[in-house]
Each structure stands twice: as structure tokens, then as C-alpha cells.
Design an enzyme around this catalytic site. Structure first.
Site, mmCIF file in Angstrom:
data_model
loop_
_atom_site.group_PDB
_atom_site.id
_atom_site.type_symbol
_atom_site.label_atom_id
_atom_site.label_comp_id
_atom_site.label_asym_id
_atom_site.label_seq_id
_atom_site.Cartn_x
_atom_site.Cartn_y
_atom_site.Cartn_z
ATOM 1 C CE LYS A 148 -1.728 1.710 4.013
ATOM 2 N NZ LYS A 148 -1.482 3.138 4.272
ATOM 3 C CG ASN A 149 2.266 2.623 3.534
ATOM 4 O OD1 ASN A 149 1.117 2.979 3.227
ATOM 5 N ND2 ASN A 149 2.610 2.316 4.761
HETATM 6 C C1 EPZ Z 1 3.930 6.995 6.134
HETATM 7 O O1 EPZ Z 1 3.119 7.989 6.739
HETATM 8 C C2 EPZ Z 1 3.044 5.767 6.040
HETATM 9 N N1 EPZ Z 1 1.884 6.053 5.201
HETATM 10 C C3 EPZ Z 1 2.580 5.369 7.435
HETATM 11 O O2 EPZ Z 1 1.807 4.174 7.316
HETATM 12 C C4 EPZ Z 1 3.802 5.070 8.297
HETATM 13 O O3 EPZ Z 1 3.390 4.765 9.600
HETATM 14 C C5 EPZ Z 1 4.712 6.307 8.312
HETATM 15 O O4 EPZ Z 1 5.057 6.677 6.952
HETATM 16 C C6 EPZ Z 1 5.999 6.058 9.080
HETATM 17 O O5 EPZ Z 1 6.666 4.962 8.530
HETATM 18 C C7 EPZ Z 1 2.029 6.014 3.851
HETATM 19 O O6 EPZ Z 1 3.106 5.746 3.335
HETATM 20 C C8 EPZ Z 1 0.798 6.287 3.034
HETATM 21 P P1 EPZ Z 1 5.856 10.412 8.334
HETATM 22 P P2 EPZ Z 1 3.626 9.531 6.804
HETATM 23 O O7 EPZ Z 1 5.733 11.641 7.528
HETATM 24 O O8 EPZ Z 1 4.358 9.857 5.546
HETATM 25 C C9 EPZ Z 1 5.594 13.705 11.704
HETATM 26 C C10 EPZ Z 1 -0.036 2.803 7.666
HETATM 27 O O9 EPZ Z 1 -0.549 2.296 8.681
HETATM 28 N N2 EPZ Z 1 5.516 14.667 10.597
HETATM 29 O O10 EPZ Z 1 7.111 9.595 8.246
HETATM 30 O O11 EPZ Z 1 2.468 10.359 7.187
HETATM 31 C C11 EPZ Z 1 4.325 12.862 11.803
HETATM 32 O O12 EPZ Z 1 3.327 13.553 12.531
HETATM 33 C C12 EPZ Z 1 0.407 4.239 7.682
HETATM 34 O O13 EPZ Z 1 0.164 2.189 6.575
HETATM 35 C C13 EPZ Z 1 5.561 16.033 10.884
HETATM 36 O O14 EPZ Z 1 5.679 16.438 12.037
HETATM 37 O O15 EPZ Z 1 4.643 9.425 8.014
HETATM 38 C C14 EPZ Z 1 4.795 11.617 12.501
HETATM 39 O O16 EPZ Z 1 4.802 11.841 13.886
HETATM 40 C C15 EPZ Z 1 0.160 4.900 9.017
HETATM 41 N N3 EPZ Z 1 5.467 16.909 9.862
HETATM 42 C C16 EPZ Z 1 6.231 11.455 11.983
HETATM 43 O O17 EPZ Z 1 6.618 12.722 11.436
HETATM 44 C C17 EPZ Z 1 5.326 16.510 8.557
HETATM 45 O O18 EPZ Z 1 5.262 17.365 7.652
HETATM 46 C C18 EPZ Z 1 6.358 10.404 10.890
HETATM 47 O O19 EPZ Z 1 5.516 10.785 9.855
HETATM 48 C C19 EPZ Z 1 5.268 15.130 8.285
HETATM 49 C C20 EPZ Z 1 5.370 14.220 9.321
#
Ligand code: EPZ
Length: 417
Positions: free
Chosen positions: A22-23
Site C-alpha cells: 500500500k505504502n
Molecule cells: C507513512 O506515513 C506511512 N503512510 C505510514 O503508514 C507510516 O506509519 C509512516 O510513513 C511512518 O513509517 C504512507 O506511506 C501512506 P511520516 P507519513 O511523515 O508519511 C511527523 C499505515 O498504517 N511529521 O514519516 O504520514 C508525523 O506527525 C500508515 O500504513 C511532521 O511532524 O509518516 C509523525 O509523527 C500509518 N510533519 C512522523 O513525522 C510533517 O510534515 C512520521 O511521519 C510530516 C510528518
């Protein structure tokens, strides 16, 4: 509203194919907007999040056909830079269309994305990265109006956190920028490498994906391509946790073992034996696993946050005590309430959760509140005495393709009603 009915205490036994990631499919579908032509994407999982991405692709002007795991997207004519709120709010990764539309059209208009309620999920790192490439982004009461007044140019993006989505948005946008972009502290997840492989096969120049620093030499145009999505390492981790929770012995086909190293190392620490041969993995689990001990979620290649929930359910019936520390998301323990209803012994304090293994869980009526929380409830239900009814399958269907069919193939007593 459909529900899953699971009769537990059946040892999982059998083999199953793991779905496409999916990701990985979601960022690649956004990146397809960059191509002035037709892309064919194989091993694409049929998920509600993928259907949401297809709706966005069609809305902006792509012709999309999707059947039997193969998606054909003709993005020769992109006519809209606007994505309506209803489509944006379906999922988190709709924000990746921001970088793609800015790169292809020079403008984009959309609201904040949706996604599982596992924390505030801000997009500040995405916006900062795109501004570094020349984007002008105005927040007009929650609607982002984005333009590139002087065109997109290469830049130096230093991510304060190795955000997966921000790394992907930057790679997508930089691919058509004029000049070279350096992304430091980039995410290293396998899905990042798969996106780079897709972009490069479309004519982009993306180097260093999988390392902490990614370099993109922008080009003026990308053509369509044919690409096969990597296997879903989190779906694989989910089925492995189900086997470990039921003293099972299963074989998974279409896995990339190196993508699961942190998970298989934990399972071996718990007393499971893991055999791999090419893209197949067999796991043989003891009658009752030892507790995994301390489980810290970290950016890849550390232990994946998406596997925290199902692995916690496995720990709930293990021998001993475990400490989970969720370092990635602020609020990713929604599944604990359901596990407590099933007799688990878990105490949550902020980002930490102490899990005292119990010999047996009992069936209950429970509801999923997010995607991987749904996976945790399934794992626990398989290990529980009696019948469990799981509501909230809308969340489950976002990320798992026909989960009841996979589990039935592995010997579980599960049906969707
Ligand atoms: C991706 O989400 C995945 N989703 C998530 O999978 C996964 O848990 C996550 O990466 C971490 O591996 C997809 O790929 C569609 P991040 P993403 O940006 O990109 C903070 C699942 O269950 N952050 O790495 O949203 C954020 O709040 C899903 O399949 C900011 O602060 O994850 C989080 O605490 C859930 N500002 C941390 O970074 C931003 O601009 C990690 O988020 C972006 C993120």
C-alpha cells in the site's frame, strides 16, 4: 457495516501470497501524474486507499483502468490543479499530489489530507521542502493555494525528521525541477527506493534512495513506464504476528526478507524459527512465545511503527512482560482498549505501553479505530478463546486486500458478514 467474526485458538498453518505494498503504490500513483504518457503498474493491491488515489487521478484528468492487480494510468492530459476536499480527506497520502501537480502544472490547490487518527499528522515538512524548490504556498483558511512564480528549481532540503511522506513529496517535485536537489535526513524505507525506481524508469535522475541523502537531477519531461510494486512488508509482518500468536507454522510467498529484518529478529528473540528461501519465508512458532521485551518503533531500518499494533497483540499472550515505546506517532495505542476487553493486561502511559503476557484472551465485541489497530484486533481474536466480533472494517480495508481470504487460507476460522 460489515464485521469480521473470528473463532479463535486455531493454530495458523498453510501458505499465502503477500499483497503489493500500500505504502509503495500510493506515492507511485501520485508520481504517475508527472508522466506525459501511459504507465502500467503491476502488483497494485486493491485497497480503498488505492481506489481513493484512482479517484484523484481521474479527477485531475488521467484515464485509469484497474483490474487483476494491474493498473494502467494515462496521464497525457492533466487538466485540473484542484483536488476537492472530499477526495483529499479520504487518506493521508493525497498530500503527495501536491508535489506532483506543482511539478506538472506549476500550480496546485487542495486542503489538508485525511488519514488514520494516530496523531495530528501535520504537513509542515512537506510544505517547507516544496518551498525550498520554489513553491509559493498560501494557506487560505485550510485551502493551500500553491504556485511556482519563478518555476521550480533545485534546492537543499534538510528534513528535521526523516518523514516518509515529505521525502516522497520532495522526490516527486524535484524530478521536474530545473537543477539539482539534495534531500538530507531522508527517509530510508523500502517504499522510498521503490518510488525512486519508478521515477528513474520514467526518465528521472534520482540517486541514493535508501540512504540518508537523496540527490535528484531534475529533467524537463517524464514518459510513462511499466513497474511492479514491491511486496507489502507490513501485511507480511501482520500475518507473521498472527502465526506467532497462535503457535502456528506458515509460509509467506512474495516477500523481500531484508525488508522484514527488524520484525523477524524480534520473532526469533521470541522463540520462533524463521526460514527464508528467495522470496518465500516460513515461520515456525512455539506453543507460547517468550515476551519480545523492549519494542521501540523507529524510522527504517528500525522496528516499523506500522507493525507495533499487531506485534503488541502477539505480546499480549506471550510469556513475560514487554515495554512498547511508540517513537513515531503521538497517539497510536487505540487498539489497547479492544485488547483490554479481550482480557489483555496492558498499561499505557504516553508513548509507553507495558504489556504483561496472559495465558489466554477471550472473545469479545470490539471496534477498530485505525488501520493497524484493526490488524491488532484480528491478531488477538485469533489467539482468543471463543468468538470475537470486529467492527470498523472500513479502516482494515484501507490497507489489507481480502484479509479474511488470506487468514482462511492460513487455517483461521474467520468470516466477513
Ligand atoms: C507513512 O506515513 C506511512 N503512510 C505510514 O503508514 C507510516 O506509519 C509512516 O510513513 C511512518 O513509517 C504512507 O506511506 C501512506 P511520516 P507519513 O511523515 O508519511 C511527523 C499505515 O498504517 N511529521 O514519516 O504520514 C508525523 O506527525 C500508515 O500504513 C511532521 O511532524 O509518516 C509523525 O509523527 C500509518 N510533519 C512522523 O513525522 C510533517 O510534515 C512520521 O511521519 C510530516 C510528518
Amino acid at each position: 457495516m460489515s464485521r469480521l467474526i473470528i473463532n479463535g485458538l486455531k493454530r495458523l498453518n498453510g501458505s499465502a501470497k503477500v499483497q503489493g505494498s500500500k505504502n509503495s503504490s500510493l506515492p507511485i500513483l501520485s508520481a504517475a501524474v508527472l508522466c506525459s504518457g501511459e504507465s502500467v503498474i503491476h502488483n497494485c493491491p486493491d485497497l480503498s486507499d488505492v481506489r481513493a488515489a484512482i479517484n484523484i487521478l481521474r479527477f485531475v484528468g488521467c484515464k485509469v483502468e484497474f483490474s487483476g492487480g494491474t493498473l494502467v494510468c494515462d496521464s497525457s492530459n492533466i487538466r485540473s490543479c484542484h483536488i476537492p476536499d472530499s477526495l483529499m480527506r479520504e487518506m493521508r497520502s493525497s498530500i503527495l499530489f501536491l508535489g506532483a501537480l506543482l511539478a506538472r502544472l506549476g500550480e496546485a490547490e487542495m486542503c489538508l489530507p485525511g488519514g488514520c487518527e494516530i496523531g495530528p499528522r501535520p504537513i509542515d515538512l512537506h510544505l517547507k521542502a516544496l518551498e525550498e524548490l520554489g513553491a509559493d504556498i498560501r494557506d487560505d483558511h485550510g485551502v493551500f493555494r500553491c504556485t511556482v512564480p519563478n518555476g521550480l528549481h533545485g534546492g537543499k532540503i534538510a528534513l528535521s525528521f526523516p518523514s516518509v511522506g515529505a521525502t516522497e513529496n520532495a522526490m516527486i517535485c524535484a524530478s521536474l525541477a530545473d537543477g539539482t536537489t539534495i534531500i538530507s535526513n531522508a527517509a530510508r524505507e523500502p517504499e522510498i527506493t521503490d518510488l525512486a525506481d519508478f521515477l528513474n524508469s520514467c526518465g528521472a535522475n534520482v540517486y541514493g534512495a535508501g540512504d540518508g541523502t537523496i540527490v535528484v537531477d531534475g529533467v524537463s519531461r517524464l514518459h510513462g513506464t511499466s513497474h511492479t510494486i514491491i511486496p507489502d512488508r507490513i501485511a507480511a509482518a501482520t500475518w507473521l504476528s498472527c502465526a506467532a500468536a497462535t503457535a502456528g507454522r506458515i509460509t509467506l510467498h512474495d516477500v523481500i526478507p531484508s525488508h522484514l529484518a527488524a520484525v523477524t529478529a524480534l520473532l526469533e528473540d521470541c522463540g520462533c524459527t524463521v526460514y527464508t528461501a528467495g522470496t518465500s519465508m516460513t515461520v515456525n512458532c512455539p506453543r507460547r512465545i517468550n515476551a519480545p521485551g523492549v519494542v521501540r518503533t523507529m524510522p527504517y531500518p528500525g522496528f516499523p511503527t506500522d507493525a507495533q499494533a499487531p506485534i503488541m497483540s502477539m505480546a499480549a499472550v506471550s510469556r513475560g512482560t514487554s515495554l512498547f515505546i511508540e517513537n513515531i506517532f503521538e497517539n497510536r495505542y487505540h487498539h489497547v482498549n479492544g485488547l483490554l476487553r479481550m482480557g489483555a493486561n496492558i498499561k499505557v502511559e504516553g508513548r509507553a505501553a507495558v504489556v504483561q503476557g496472559v495465558p489466554l484472551l477471550h472473545g469479545a465485541q470490539v471496534s477498530a479505530l485505525d488501520l493497524r489497530g484493526a490488524a491488532a484486533l484480528i491478531t488477538a481474536a485469533l489467539a482468543a478463546e471463543g468468538t470475537t466480533v470486529i467492527n470498523g472494517l472500513l479502516y482494515l480495508d484501507r490497507g489489507y486486500e481480502s484479509p479474511e481470504e488470506v487468514l482462511s487460507r492460513l487455517g483461521a476460522d474467520v468470516k466477513r458478514v
